[in-house]
Design an enzyme around this catalytic site. Structure first.
Site, mmCIF file in Angstrom:
data_model
loop_
_atom_site.group_PDB
_atom_site.id
_atom_site.type_symbol
_atom_site.label_atom_id
_atom_site.label_comp_id
_atom_site.label_asym_id
_atom_site.label_seq_id
_atom_site.Cartn_x
_atom_site.Cartn_y
_atom_site.Cartn_z
ATOM 1 N N TYR A 70 -30.199 1.490 -10.974
ATOM 2 C CA TYR A 70 -30.577 0.135 -10.560
ATOM 3 C C TYR A 70 -31.857 0.227 -9.740
ATOM 4 O O TYR A 70 -32.140 1.276 -9.140
ATOM 5 C CB TYR A 70 -29.492 -0.469 -9.666
ATOM 6 C CG TYR A 70 -28.257 -0.952 -10.387
ATOM 7 C CD1 TYR A 70 -28.313 -1.988 -11.306
ATOM 8 C CD2 TYR A 70 -27.010 -0.396 -10.114
ATOM 9 C CE1 TYR A 70 -27.163 -2.456 -11.940
ATOM 10 C CE2 TYR A 70 -25.856 -0.856 -10.739
ATOM 11 C CZ TYR A 70 -25.947 -1.878 -11.654
ATOM 12 O OH TYR A 70 -24.818 -2.334 -12.282
ATOM 13 N N GLN B 4 -27.352 5.908 -15.321
ATOM 14 C CA GLN B 4 -27.779 4.506 -15.184
ATOM 15 C C GLN B 4 -28.322 4.273 -13.781
ATOM 16 O O GLN B 4 -27.710 4.653 -12.788
ATOM 17 C CB GLN B 4 -26.592 3.577 -15.456
ATOM 18 C CG GLN B 4 -26.887 2.102 -15.273
ATOM 19 C CD GLN B 4 -26.560 1.597 -13.874
ATOM 20 O OE1 GLN B 4 -25.556 2.017 -13.291
ATOM 21 N NE2 GLN B 4 -27.402 0.733 -13.333
ATOM 22 N N HIS C 66 -24.086 -7.861 -19.079
ATOM 23 C CA HIS C 66 -23.312 -7.149 -18.060
ATOM 24 C C HIS C 66 -21.811 -7.477 -18.202
ATOM 25 O O HIS C 66 -21.078 -7.597 -17.224
ATOM 26 C CB HIS C 66 -23.807 -7.534 -16.660
ATOM 27 C CG HIS C 66 -23.782 -6.409 -15.663
ATOM 28 N ND1 HIS C 66 -24.892 -5.699 -15.318
ATOM 29 C CD2 HIS C 66 -22.770 -5.881 -14.931
ATOM 30 C CE1 HIS C 66 -24.579 -4.792 -14.405
ATOM 31 N NE2 HIS C 66 -23.280 -4.877 -14.159
ATOM 32 N N GLY D 168 -17.996 -7.149 -25.122
ATOM 33 C CA GLY D 168 -16.976 -7.808 -25.924
ATOM 34 C C GLY D 168 -16.455 -7.017 -27.110
ATOM 35 O O GLY D 168 -15.647 -7.525 -27.886
ATOM 36 N N LYS E 128 -31.288 -1.827 -20.019
ATOM 37 C CA LYS E 128 -29.990 -2.484 -20.206
ATOM 38 C C LYS E 128 -29.973 -3.861 -19.535
ATOM 39 O O LYS E 128 -30.345 -3.987 -18.369
ATOM 40 C CB LYS E 128 -28.895 -1.616 -19.592
ATOM 41 C CG LYS E 128 -27.508 -2.222 -19.663
ATOM 42 C CD LYS E 128 -26.461 -1.216 -19.242
ATOM 43 C CE LYS E 128 -25.050 -1.758 -19.363
ATOM 44 N NZ LYS E 128 -24.683 -2.650 -18.270
ATOM 45 N N THR F 231 -30.869 -0.514 -15.613
ATOM 46 C CA THR F 231 -30.230 -1.831 -15.728
ATOM 47 C C THR F 231 -31.060 -2.877 -14.997
ATOM 48 O O THR F 231 -31.391 -2.702 -13.822
ATOM 49 C CB THR F 231 -28.797 -1.778 -15.143
ATOM 50 O OG1 THR F 231 -28.039 -0.848 -15.913
ATOM 51 C CG2 THR F 231 -28.119 -3.138 -15.202
ATOM 52 N N ARG G 234 -18.589 -13.547 -8.771
ATOM 53 C CA ARG G 234 -17.309 -13.182 -9.410
ATOM 54 C C ARG G 234 -16.191 -13.720 -8.538
ATOM 55 O O ARG G 234 -15.839 -13.136 -7.512
ATOM 56 C CB ARG G 234 -17.232 -11.669 -9.576
ATOM 57 C CG ARG G 234 -18.417 -11.155 -10.389
ATOM 58 C CD ARG G 234 -18.477 -9.669 -10.456
ATOM 59 N NE ARG G 234 -19.779 -9.254 -10.958
ATOM 60 C CZ ARG G 234 -20.230 -8.010 -10.921
ATOM 61 N NH1 ARG G 234 -19.473 -7.047 -10.430
ATOM 62 N NH2 ARG G 234 -21.431 -7.721 -11.394
ATOM 63 N N SER H 142 -22.732 5.552 -13.783
ATOM 64 C CA SER H 142 -23.327 4.445 -13.027
ATOM 65 C C SER H 142 -23.913 4.924 -11.699
ATOM 66 O O SER H 142 -23.397 5.856 -11.080
ATOM 67 C CB SER H 142 -22.233 3.407 -12.758
ATOM 68 O OG SER H 142 -22.603 2.552 -11.712
HETATM 69 C C1 LIG Z 1 -15.755 -2.723 -13.673
HETATM 70 C C2 LIG Z 1 -17.137 -2.748 -14.246
HETATM 71 C C3 LIG Z 1 -18.160 -2.117 -13.573
HETATM 72 C C4 LIG Z 1 -19.458 -2.125 -14.095
HETATM 73 N N1 LIG Z 1 -20.454 -1.452 -13.438
HETATM 74 C C5 LIG Z 1 -21.687 -1.385 -13.994
HETATM 75 C C6 LIG Z 1 -22.699 -0.596 -13.395
HETATM 76 O O1 LIG Z 1 -22.487 0.035 -12.371
HETATM 77 N N2 LIG Z 1 -23.908 -0.551 -14.011
HETATM 78 C C7 LIG Z 1 -24.185 -1.252 -15.165
HETATM 79 O O2 LIG Z 1 -25.295 -1.177 -15.677
HETATM 80 N N3 LIG Z 1 -23.217 -1.987 -15.751
HETATM 81 C C8 LIG Z 1 -21.988 -2.063 -15.209
HETATM 82 N N4 LIG Z 1 -21.002 -2.777 -15.825
HETATM 83 C C9 LIG Z 1 -21.298 -3.437 -17.110
HETATM 84 C C10 LIG Z 1 -21.012 -2.482 -18.261
HETATM 85 O O3 LIG Z 1 -21.947 -1.443 -18.275
HETATM 86 C C11 LIG Z 1 -21.091 -3.191 -19.606
HETATM 87 O O4 LIG Z 1 -22.308 -3.873 -19.681
HETATM 88 C C12 LIG Z 1 -19.956 -4.195 -19.844
HETATM 89 O O5 LIG Z 1 -18.751 -3.699 -19.340
HETATM 90 C C13 LIG Z 1 -19.837 -4.431 -21.343
HETATM 91 O O6 LIG Z 1 -18.875 -5.371 -21.613
HETATM 92 P P1 LIG Z 1 -17.371 -4.988 -22.036
HETATM 93 O O7 LIG Z 1 -16.675 -4.630 -20.780
HETATM 94 O O8 LIG Z 1 -16.882 -6.249 -22.649
HETATM 95 O O9 LIG Z 1 -17.451 -3.835 -23.002
HETATM 96 C C14 LIG Z 1 -19.722 -2.797 -15.311
HETATM 97 C C15 LIG Z 1 -18.667 -3.418 -15.994
HETATM 98 C C16 LIG Z 1 -17.394 -3.392 -15.480
HETATM 99 C C17 LIG Z 1 -16.288 -4.052 -16.246
#
Ligand SMILES: Cc1cc2nc3c(=O)[nH]c(=O)nc-3n(C[C@H](O)[C@H](O)[C@H](O)COP(=O)(O)O)c2cc1C
Length: 488
Positions: free
Chosen positions: A238, A236, A380, A413, A356, A264, A273, A214
């Site tokens: 932003y 990844q 996300h 999920g 993404k 993303t 949140r 990330s």
């Molecule tokens: C703690 C946390 C931090 C995340 N940070 C990023 C991030 O920095 N960049 C990003 O594109 N997605 C981020 N995400 C989203 C994840 O890439 C992903 O889309 C998501 O966790 C998928 O769902 P799942 O947790 O149910 O597998 C984050 C998710 C979580 C839980």
């Protein structure tokens, strides 16, 4: 990393120099070589005690145990005193006995489902940190739907198929992967476990699956590349207000041999949140009287955090101190980015690229038309706009719109091997997983991530065998049925 200070401000103009990856340029993609088939021994381990997907964890009351959580001690469980007076009878030479598992290993082995790792993570992490991982936006409807929408599909097995050997591997964007899953980009992993990004990337490399770093990592682009030089690394990105800084990140990622760029696009601002707001979540955690007891019960996590250099490794923000992620996003990220900006990045990055955060089929179509090689169907993880469709619910329309012009990665999920099968049957090339690997990481560092991967491997292999699909290519739309309103 170079020590620049990033300041919020108007977007700088684009520099249009192309970004060439040190190795693995998309236009010079390596020929796909099928990796050795995944290890199948030990598959089908019964998931005794596996909990249901809606399993809830009491987030307080977990017990902490310092020695059980220490990752690197390698301390054996049993110590056998030997008597100096009575030497043991001479035994014929044989191979040394395998080392006794550490407490950590033993505990991880007791996790037979991802839900077990989640419970272990909840016991090790302070509540505010666990909630940061676990939580979603507002009423968390999308967060719940992401998981529960898999229930809308049932599997339809076929019999009489030779499933004596299975192959769970599949190339993702031209690079081999031992499983149809990858580690989603997740910020702050180094806050959950010391050097968490390297721990995750090493586990992914050991398993032969892609790892995506990330922008908001604790460890920098270069640090993670040095710590986990093997394996497929993605970066990844932003959209940042400071376009020069954004481009510098791209150049750094290419120089450090991250082969795929994941852009993303669903975080123009951060979602609301509410768990984080209520917990006043910051990195590092701001000491508060109300959380002192909770922290005191998590000494293992506390010790790890104390020896970590916490911050956003790819930025050096002046006077960062106690930073909330929402503040970080608000000051640095650019909500004005549009399709022209996406197209510029596509032109500049000379490697495979994934977009993404798409749910609408028309957006997926646009991405494919721009020559973007993969669309990641994602909300996300339910952390941005609440009440949007579950990722798996959005997948069939996206697959239809893209019609094979780009790879499709389902993200959100996924908690079971059977979820992966459903996603593949509905048109995905692979799945991207966030929380399952973060729970593994939080429960046991790199070993915990490996355990999570192993659980998926085992579940997937078991399900493919019983479904009558010895390869991933054998999984078709005909292997799923809609539970409600479908032709069951
Ligand atoms: C703690 C946390 C931090 C995340 N940070 C990023 C991030 O920095 N960049 C990003 O594109 N997605 C981020 N995400 C989203 C994840 O890439 C992903 O889309 C998501 O966790 C998928 O769902 P799942 O947790 O149910 O597998 C984050 C998710 C979580 C839980």
């Amino acid at each position: 990393m170079s020590g620049r200070t990033v300041a919020a401000g108007p977007a700088a103009t684009w520099v249009t120099s192309p970004i060439t990856i040190a190795k693995g340029d998309a236009r010079h993609r390596p020929p796909f070589r099928r990796p050795p088939p995944p290890r199948l021994a030990g598959c089908g381990r019964p998931c005794a005690g596996a909990t249901r997907r809606d399993d809830r964890i009491a987030k307080t009351g977990g017990e902490a145990s310092v020695d059980a959580d220490e990752p690197h001690t390698g301390r054996a469980l049993a110590h056998r005193p030997s008597s100096a007076l009575t030497p043991p009878p001479r035994a014929p030479a044989r191979a040394p006995a395998p080392a006794a598992p550490t407490r950590l290993t033993a505990r991880l082995q007791r996790a037979h489902a991802i839900a077990d790792l989640r419970r272990q993570a909840a016991r090790r992490l302070p509540k505010a940190v666990f909630d940061f991982i676990d939580g979603g936006a507002e009423d968390e409807r999308t967060l719940r739907d992401n998981v529960e929408a898999f229930d809308a599909w049932m599997l339809m097995p076929r019999v009489g198929v030779d499933v004596g050997t299975r192959d769970l591997s599949r190339p993702i964007l031209g690079y081999p992967s031992s499983l149809p899953i990858m580690m989603a980009p997740t910020g702050l992993a180094g806050f959950f476990w010391p050097d968490g990004e390297v721990a995750g990337a090493q586990a992914a490399a050991r398993a032969g699956i892609p790892y995506c770093l990330s922008t908001n990592s604790v460890g920098s682009i270069e640090h993670v590349a040095e710590g986990a030089p093997e394996g497929e690394r993605w970066f990844q990105l932003y959209f940042l207000r400071d376009r020069e800084w954004m481009q510098a990140l791209l150049h750094r990622a290419a120089a450090a041999r991250y082969r795929v760029l994941c852009l993303t696009v669903d975080l123009a601002v951060q979602g609301r949140r509410e768990r984080d707001l209520r917990n006043a979540f910051t990195m590092p955690l701001r000491p508060r009287l109300s959380t002192a007891l909770d922290l005191a019960r998590r000494p293992a996590w506390l010790a790890g955090a104390a020896r970590s250099r916490l911050g956003f490794g790819n930025f050096e923000v002046a006077g960062s101190g106690f930073t909330s992620v929402a503040q970080h996003v608000a000051s640095l990220f650019d909500p004005s980015a549009n399709w022209d900006d996406i197209a510029r990045i596509r032109d500049q990055w000379h490697g495979p690229m994934a977009l993404k955060g798409l749910l609408h089929p028309a957006d997926a179509e646009k991405a494919a038309a721009l020559g973007i090689e993969a669309v990641i169907v994602s909300n996300h993880g339910g952390r941005q706009l609440d009440d949007v469709p579950a990722a798996i619910a959005a997948l069939p329309d996206v697959a239809e719109a893209v019609a094979g012009r780009a790879e499709i990665i389902l993200d959100g999920g996924v908690r079971r091997g059977t979820d992966v099968i459903k996603a593949l049957a509905l048109g995905a090339t692979a799945c991207s997983l966030g929380r399952p690997f973060l729970w593994g990481l939080s429960a046991g560092g790199s070993e915990g991530v490996s355990r999570a991967i192993e659980i998926f491997r085992s579940e997937l292999d078991n399900a493919m065998t019983l479904l009558g699909t010895p390869t991933l290519d054998a999984i078709t739309r005909d292997h799923v049925r809609a539970r409600r309103g479908g032709g069951w």
